[in-house]
Scaffold this active site. Structure first.
Site, PDB file in Angstrom:
ATOM      1  N   HIS A  14       0.831  -1.202   0.000  1.00  0.00           N
ATOM      2  CA  HIS A  14       0.000   0.000   0.000  1.00  0.00           C
ATOM      3  C   HIS A  14       0.867   1.255   0.000  1.00  0.00           C
ATOM      4  O   HIS A  14       2.070   1.194   0.200  1.00  0.00           O
ATOM      5  CB  HIS A  14      -0.986   0.005   1.182  1.00  0.00           C
ATOM      6  CG  HIS A  14      -0.370   0.253   2.526  1.00  0.00           C
ATOM      7  ND1 HIS A  14      -1.123   0.514   3.643  1.00  0.00           N
ATOM      8  CD2 HIS A  14       0.916   0.270   2.957  1.00  0.00           C
ATOM      9  CE1 HIS A  14      -0.334   0.697   4.689  1.00  0.00           C
ATOM     10  NE2 HIS A  14       0.902   0.549   4.300  1.00  0.00           N
ATOM     11  N   CYS A  33       5.680   6.476   4.664  1.00  0.00           N
ATOM     12  CA  CYS A  33       4.537   5.675   4.187  1.00  0.00           C
ATOM     13  C   CYS A  33       3.928   6.281   2.920  1.00  0.00           C
ATOM     14  O   CYS A  33       3.087   5.665   2.268  1.00  0.00           O
ATOM     15  CB  CYS A  33       3.466   5.553   5.258  1.00  0.00           C
ATOM     16  SG  CYS A  33       4.047   4.687   6.709  1.00  0.00           S
ATOM     17  N   HIS A  39       4.944   0.148  -0.228  1.00  0.00           N
ATOM     18  CA  HIS A  39       5.708  -0.836   0.557  1.00  0.00           C
ATOM     19  C   HIS A  39       4.732  -1.913   1.006  1.00  0.00           C
ATOM     20  O   HIS A  39       3.524  -1.726   0.937  1.00  0.00           O
ATOM     21  CB  HIS A  39       6.375  -0.163   1.767  1.00  0.00           C
ATOM     22  CG  HIS A  39       5.379   0.483   2.683  1.00  0.00           C
ATOM     23  ND1 HIS A  39       4.910   1.751   2.484  1.00  0.00           N
ATOM     24  CD2 HIS A  39       4.729   0.003   3.764  1.00  0.00           C
ATOM     25  CE1 HIS A  39       4.030   2.045   3.424  1.00  0.00           C
ATOM     26  NE2 HIS A  39       3.888   1.005   4.204  1.00  0.00           N
ATOM     27  N   HIS A  41       3.314  -5.198   3.651  1.00  0.00           N
ATOM     28  CA  HIS A  41       3.164  -5.696   5.021  1.00  0.00           C
ATOM     29  C   HIS A  41       2.687  -7.141   4.985  1.00  0.00           C
ATOM     30  O   HIS A  41       1.957  -7.526   4.063  1.00  0.00           O
ATOM     31  CB  HIS A  41       2.110  -4.896   5.796  1.00  0.00           C
ATOM     32  CG  HIS A  41       2.502  -3.488   6.071  1.00  0.00           C
ATOM     33  ND1 HIS A  41       3.450  -3.150   7.007  1.00  0.00           N
ATOM     34  CD2 HIS A  41       2.082  -2.329   5.528  1.00  0.00           C
ATOM     35  CE1 HIS A  41       3.590  -1.829   7.029  1.00  0.00           C
ATOM     36  NE2 HIS A  41       2.773  -1.300   6.129  1.00  0.00           N
ATOM     37  N   ASP A  79      -4.723 -10.827  -0.823  1.00  0.00           N
ATOM     38  CA  ASP A  79      -3.381 -11.401  -0.735  1.00  0.00           C
ATOM     39  C   ASP A  79      -2.565 -11.128  -2.002  1.00  0.00           C
ATOM     40  O   ASP A  79      -3.035 -11.358  -3.121  1.00  0.00           O
ATOM     41  CB  ASP A  79      -3.473 -12.912  -0.502  1.00  0.00           C
ATOM     42  CG  ASP A  79      -2.129 -13.516  -0.122  1.00  0.00           C
ATOM     43  OD1 ASP A  79      -1.308 -12.812   0.506  1.00  0.00           O
ATOM     44  OD2 ASP A  79      -1.904 -14.697  -0.454  1.00  0.00           O
ATOM     45  N   HIS A  80      -1.344 -10.624  -1.793  1.00  0.00           N
ATOM     46  CA  HIS A  80      -0.430 -10.277  -2.893  1.00  0.00           C
ATOM     47  C   HIS A  80      -1.010  -9.232  -3.838  1.00  0.00           C
ATOM     48  O   HIS A  80      -0.760  -9.256  -5.041  1.00  0.00           O
ATOM     49  CB  HIS A  80       0.039 -11.535  -3.648  1.00  0.00           C
ATOM     50  CG  HIS A  80       1.049 -12.308  -2.841  1.00  0.00           C
ATOM     51  ND1 HIS A  80       0.677 -13.063  -1.760  1.00  0.00           N
ATOM     52  CD2 HIS A  80       2.384 -12.402  -2.941  1.00  0.00           C
ATOM     53  CE1 HIS A  80       1.761 -13.599  -1.224  1.00  0.00           C
ATOM     54  NE2 HIS A  80       2.814 -13.201  -1.921  1.00  0.00           N
ATOM     55  N   GLU A 130      -0.525  -4.887  11.548  1.00  0.00           N
ATOM     56  CA  GLU A 130       0.213  -4.462  10.363  1.00  0.00           C
ATOM     57  C   GLU A 130       1.687  -4.847  10.540  1.00  0.00           C
ATOM     58  O   GLU A 130       2.360  -5.284   9.612  1.00  0.00           O
ATOM     59  CB  GLU A 130       0.046  -2.944  10.236  1.00  0.00           C
ATOM     60  CG  GLU A 130       0.763  -2.288   9.089  1.00  0.00           C
ATOM     61  CD  GLU A 130       0.705  -0.775   9.250  1.00  0.00           C
ATOM     62  OE1 GLU A 130       0.114  -0.124   8.393  1.00  0.00           O
ATOM     63  OE2 GLU A 130       1.230  -0.251  10.257  1.00  0.00           O
TER      64      GLU A 130
HETATM   65 NI    NI Z   1       2.458   0.652   5.624  1.00  0.00          NI
END
Ligand code: NI
Length: 144
Positions: A14, A33, A39, A41, A79-80, A130
């Site tokens: 995100h 961020c 990036h 998580h 996911d992914h 997260e």
């Molecule tokens: Ni983040």
């Protein structure tokens, strides 16, 4: 009355960036961020339900039914993925973990009665980590 929590995992990327703010405001507000390339998580999601014990099974719910529901509504779609680009809700909202928890809760709440048509079990809350230090929790009755 029992509470049951089942844990799920998914990985997603995100970028925290609000369309209503300037690039400079976004940088100041979200810091690293807001990095343009995003990036990732490894999210850990705890789904909690509550209910009385079923007399026949001695359980609150059938975990397999919950797994199918969470796979369809959350893990499959997220996911992914790049949350900003691939999840419709985050075309409008910034994909903070607070908004992600709300979206997960909204999705499960909406489809809950299809998976669990009876009065019980009821979806109680969603908790999303997260990172091991950043944990967010929302109760079903706190959203529409
Ligand atoms: Ni983040």
């Amino acid at each position: 009355m029992f509470r049951v929590t089942r844990q799920y995992r998914f990985a997603a990327s995100h970028r925290l960036h609000s369309a209503g703010l300037s690039d400079e405001e976004n940088r100041l507000l979200y810091g690293k961020c807001n990095n343009p390339y995003g990036h990732g998580h490894n999210y850990v999601v705890d789904v909690s339900a509550q209910g009385p014990l079923d007399e026949r099974s001695g359980r609150v719910l059938d975990i397999r039914v919950l797994d199918r529901l969470v796979e369809q509504q959350v893990v499959g779609p997220f996911d992914h993925r790049n949350l900003n680009a691939e999840v419709e809700a985050f075309e409008r909202e910034v994909p903070t973990s607070e908004n992600l928890a709300t979206e997960i809760c909204r999705r499960l709440k909406k489809s809950w009665s299809t998976a669990f048509p009876g009065e019980w079990p009821r979806l109680e809350k969603i908790r999303i980590a997260e990172t091991p230090r950043n944990i967010f929790e929302i109760r079903t009755d706190e959203i529409e």
